[in-house]
Enzyme design. Structure first.
Site, mmCIF file in Angstrom:
data_model
loop_
_atom_site.group_PDB
_atom_site.id
_atom_site.type_symbol
_atom_site.label_atom_id
_atom_site.label_comp_id
_atom_site.label_asym_id
_atom_site.label_seq_id
_atom_site.Cartn_x
_atom_site.Cartn_y
_atom_site.Cartn_z
ATOM 1 N N CYS A 409 33.589 72.474 18.184
ATOM 2 C CA CYS A 409 32.391 71.943 18.858
ATOM 3 C C CYS A 409 32.685 70.929 19.964
ATOM 4 O O CYS A 409 32.140 71.060 21.062
ATOM 5 C CB CYS A 409 31.411 71.356 17.852
ATOM 6 S SG CYS A 409 31.792 71.646 16.152
ATOM 7 N N ARG A 438 43.047 72.044 9.198
ATOM 8 C CA ARG A 438 42.451 71.024 8.335
ATOM 9 C C ARG A 438 43.461 70.624 7.267
ATOM 10 O O ARG A 438 44.110 71.487 6.681
ATOM 11 C CB ARG A 438 41.159 71.545 7.686
ATOM 12 C CG ARG A 438 40.102 71.836 8.750
ATOM 13 C CD ARG A 438 38.763 72.232 8.199
ATOM 14 N NE ARG A 438 37.894 72.642 9.320
ATOM 15 C CZ ARG A 438 36.714 73.215 9.200
ATOM 16 N NH1 ARG A 438 36.224 73.443 7.994
ATOM 17 N NH2 ARG A 438 36.004 73.559 10.253
ATOM 18 N N GLN A 456 37.924 80.945 13.086
ATOM 19 C CA GLN A 456 36.549 81.293 12.733
ATOM 20 C C GLN A 456 35.942 82.111 13.852
ATOM 21 O O GLN A 456 36.374 82.018 14.990
ATOM 22 C CB GLN A 456 35.712 80.026 12.583
ATOM 23 C CG GLN A 456 35.962 79.262 11.307
ATOM 24 C CD GLN A 456 34.944 78.154 11.130
ATOM 25 O OE1 GLN A 456 34.478 77.570 12.103
ATOM 26 N NE2 GLN A 456 34.614 77.855 9.889
ATOM 27 N N HIS A 460 28.974 78.159 19.736
ATOM 28 C CA HIS A 460 28.010 77.084 19.930
ATOM 29 C C HIS A 460 27.024 77.495 20.995
ATOM 30 O O HIS A 460 27.417 77.970 22.052
ATOM 31 C CB HIS A 460 28.731 75.787 20.290
ATOM 32 C CG HIS A 460 29.576 75.292 19.174
ATOM 33 N ND1 HIS A 460 30.910 75.604 19.053
ATOM 34 C CD2 HIS A 460 29.244 74.578 18.066
ATOM 35 C CE1 HIS A 460 31.370 75.076 17.932
ATOM 36 N NE2 HIS A 460 30.385 74.450 17.304
ATOM 37 N N LYS A 539 19.990 72.834 8.544
ATOM 38 C CA LYS A 539 20.856 74.010 8.650
ATOM 39 C C LYS A 539 20.385 75.135 7.742
ATOM 40 O O LYS A 539 19.635 74.914 6.785
ATOM 41 C CB LYS A 539 22.289 73.644 8.290
ATOM 42 C CG LYS A 539 22.411 73.113 6.875
ATOM 43 C CD LYS A 539 23.852 72.915 6.458
ATOM 44 C CE LYS A 539 23.934 72.386 5.039
ATOM 45 N NZ LYS A 539 25.246 72.326 4.474
ATOM 46 N N HIS A 585 25.376 75.200 16.002
ATOM 47 C CA HIS A 585 26.685 75.701 15.558
ATOM 48 C C HIS A 585 26.384 76.940 14.750
ATOM 49 O O HIS A 585 25.486 76.908 13.912
ATOM 50 C CB HIS A 585 27.392 74.760 14.581
ATOM 51 C CG HIS A 585 27.477 73.330 14.983
ATOM 52 N ND1 HIS A 585 28.638 72.760 15.389
ATOM 53 C CD2 HIS A 585 26.549 72.348 15.007
ATOM 54 C CE1 HIS A 585 28.425 71.472 15.638
ATOM 55 N NE2 HIS A 585 27.168 71.197 15.410
HETATM 56 ZN ZN LIG Z 1 30.554 73.548 15.497
#
Ligand SMILES: [Zn+2]
Ligand SMILES: [Zn+2]
Length: 718
Positions: A409, A438, A456, A460, A539, A585
């Protein structure tokens, strides 16, 4: 006195030694008898107290039943179970607990005030939690009686329960003890012992659990009011909030699954505890069905399939990152190509952004504050004199710490902001397959489910506020088409503002309404999770169910009011004034690696043609056809299909066909003399269906069609 000495005093050395050879419940140690005696006294007093309260008050209360019907009941006397019986005997039999004014409640506990009454059955997640939580008490009782265990804690889990207990220093539970423990559990369940709820004062609690240092500690730490509840069940008396089943006889099938050790983490000397886990069901048939399901699920473990099919492997020299072998890469690329094709159709623009960013970016995005622990940070090489320590480095070069991106992002925000934007460019949909890192703890790594490095199908969307609803609908439609092709059913949940949310409440109101409306219009089932949103926006989480009915959280659609503010994103609106875009997102597959694992398990290694790393194997009947077989293989490969050759003349034709089917090749092209002379192939499927002789070029053409349309059943409709 230390925990160890206390517990050793409690143990009954002769008890488990003799208990191991018999499945009957052994004679209980004296402290169990003593504790039970004390409980009985308090229980008798409570029964009297309740009866006199009911008698004295004679108060009628109004109970609203599940169907909306209202009935009268007597305070301190009528129980939810009695009302369940009035509704239907089936409900009374299958209910595991009640819900009174939204709170979980024992079926046998008298109602006290006007109440809204619901019933929980094993079918719901809450019902399962009560059921498994009750089962862990049975396990605790068996461990006390058979092993002289000092019980610690026993919660339900997502799939079953476990109980932690102490057996004395150095004494561990052996796998061979589980069957005996299990049989005792089954006997205790069959005895249909009632769960009895008792309210006790702190002094009474301390007296009841004087021999159990863990419970004493829990009483000090967790009991905040003047009283707390304990439950009696057979010989067992345990500190617990409840609720529980009416009696242990509701547990029709119980199985202990594993034993391990765990650690009691209260300050002071950590004690090593023994943990036994199990699962239980209302009936023995359900337990059997679960065992079959589990066997099937284990045979489909993606790590196993990955090894057998040579798709991927892991190496200790790069913990938490996956090596995709050629066949695994083929599946990976097919998934990415699928999403790319959708991007083209849906007007997403794919971009590439850096992996390594200055900590300044992470400070701006807020990751440095909230997420730093989960990021890999590194220092660039120093200029002249190396820094002798981390602190010296930070002092000399405060700004040049770099970190690997855990998400895309912030990079996309920079991309949006790198030149003035106009309303004409919106919505701007930026998609990125960039590698994310991560810092997952090494203990949590396992297969493709949790990785330190992954990609992934991340995108966005920057849009004007009035474009939001159409964009959300577009996202939902995207999810549906992808999951339909992958063969997943799915369920959505809308999570709204949590306490401590950031931003304007009216903005949240609007956004939540837009999401809700989009979900309504979409028409698929969804739940509301109030207060479960991220602090930066509401979300929609998407849970898919695979072919085995297992849930996976993959896709997500999240609104973000914070990043556009933090990055001061603006565009020139229609009126000429600068306006702030809304950020969405969204991901459909989520982590591509994880999705590959989910798909491997879902299809059990029998990949649909379009994803398959085993599309076709060409099998020559004899040595004379080998050259033609090679030609056929080359034609498949030239067309972009996976074409392998099995010319192993040491094996008979039928053995080679069998081998190909076991390897799950979607199709086998058998070529003999006749096929060679006519330039045809004799086609079989992995389910051993014979499709007969086809022209080679036509067969390849047909495979390409089936691959491009991503059908799930190419073998059936070839
Ligand atoms: Zn994002
Ligand atoms: Zn309990």
């Amino acid at each position: 006195m230390g925990l160890y000495q206390r517990c050793r005093r409690l143990r009954f050395p002769g008890l488990y030694a003799c208990g191991l050879h018999t499945a009957t419940v052994p004679t209980p140690p004296h402290w169990l008898v003593e504790r039970l005696g004390h409980f009985e006294e308090l229980w008798t007093a409570q029964v009297k107290r309740l009866a006199s309260m009911a008698q004295k008050e004679q108060r009628t209360i109004k109970i609203s039943l599940p169907g909306g019907q209202k009935v009268d009941a007597v305070a301190w006397k009528t129980t939810p179970y009695q009302l369940a019986q009035q509704i239907s005997s089936n409900l009374a039999d299958t209910a595991v607990a009640a819900q009174v004014n939204g709170e979980p409640y024992d079926l046998e506990r008298p109602l006290e005030t006007d109440s809204d009454l619901r019933f929980l059955t094993f079918d719901s997640a809450q019902g399962k939690a009560v059921f498994w939580h009750s089962s862990t008490h049975v396990l605790g009782a068996a461990a006390e009686q058979l092993l002289g265990a000092v019980l610690c804690q026993g919660p339900s889990t997502e799939c079953g329960f476990y109980h932690d207990f102490f057996l004395g220093k150095g004494r561990t539970i052996k796998g061979s003890e589980l069957p005996v423990l299990e049989r005792i559990c089954q006997e205790l369940a069959a005895a249909a012992q009632p769960f009895r709820r008792l309210e006790a004062s702190r002094a009474q609690l301390r007296q009841l659990f004087k021999d159990n240092p863990f419970k004493l500690r829990l009483i000090e730490e967790k009991v905040t009011g003047p009283t707390a509840t304990v439950y009696g069940c057979g010989m067992l008396v345990d500190l617990c909030r409840g609720p529980h089943l009416r009696h242990t006889g509701q547990i029709g099938g119980l199985k202990l699954l594993s034993n391990s050790s765990s650690v009691w983490r209260f300050p002071g000397a950590p004690e090593t505890l023994q943990r036994v886990s199990g699962i239980s069901f209302p009936t023995a048939e359900e337990l059997r069905a679960w065992e079959e399901w589990k066997e099937e699920a284990e045979s489909r473990d993606h790590r196993r399939i990955g090894k057998e099919q040579e798709l991927f492997f892991f190496h200790e020299l790069s913990p938490g990152s996956c090596f995709f072998l050629p066949r695994g890469t083929r599946v990976y690329n097919a998934l990415v190509a699928f999403i790319r094709a959708e991007y083209t159709r849906r007007d997403f623009s794919e971009v590439k952004t850096p992996t390594l960013f200055s900590s300044k970016l992470w400070e701006l995005s807020g990751h440095w504050e909230h997420y730093r622990e989960d990021m890999f940070a590194l220092q660039p090489p120093g200029p002249d004199r190396p820094c002798s320590s981390q602190s010296e480095h930070s002092a000399r070069h405060p700004a040049d710490t770099l970190a690997l991106k855990p998400m895309n992002c912030p990079a996309h925000c920079l991309m949006f902001a790198h030149r003035p934007r106009s309303w004409r460019e919106l919505p701007l949909r930026l998609a990125d397959f960039g590698a994310l890192h991560r810092a997952e703890a090494s203990g949590s790594l396992g297969g493709l489910t949790r990785l330190r490095c992954f990609q992934q199908d991340d995108a966005h969307i920057f849009c004007a506020p009035d474009q939001l609803e159409a964009e959300i609908q577009g996202c939902l439609d995207f999810l549906r088409s992808v999951y339909t092709i992958l063969g997943f059913s799915f369920h959505m949940a809308l999570s709204t503002r949590p306490s401590g949310f950031l931003g304007e409440p009216c903005l949240w109101d609007q956004a939540e309404q837009v999401l809700q409306q989009a979900l309504e219009e979409f028409g698929a089932p969804w739940d509301l999770n109030p207060g479960d949103g991220a602090f930066y926006g509401p979300k929609i989480d998407v849970h898919v169910r695979d072919a085995l009915g297992r849930p996976h959280q993959c896709g997500t659609i999240q609104l973000d009011f914070q990043l556009p503010l933090r990055f001061d994103l603006q565009y020139k609106g229609q009126s000429g004034a600068l306006e702030r875009p809304v950020l969405i997102h969204r991901a459909v597959l989520g982590s591509v690696e994880r999705m590959l694992g989910v798909l491997a398990e879902s299809c059990g290694g029998k990949w649909p043609l379009w994803l398959s790393p085993f599309q076709v194997v060409v099998i020559p009947v004899g040595m004379e056809q080998e050259e033609y077989a090679r030609e056929a293989q080359q034609s498949l490969r030239a067309a972009g299909l996976v074409g392998d050759l099995d010319a192993d003349s040491g094996l008979t034709l039928s053995r080679r066909i069998r081998r190909a089917q076991l390897a799950h090749y979607n199709f086998q092209f058998v070529v003999g003399q006749r096929e060679q002379s006519k330039r045809t192939v004799n086609i079989r499927t992995r389910d051993n269906r014979r499709l007969g002789e086809r022209d080679l070029a036509e067969a390849i053409q047909r495979l390409l069609e089936l691959q491009d349309t991503r059908v799930p059943n190419a073998e059936e409709i070839f």
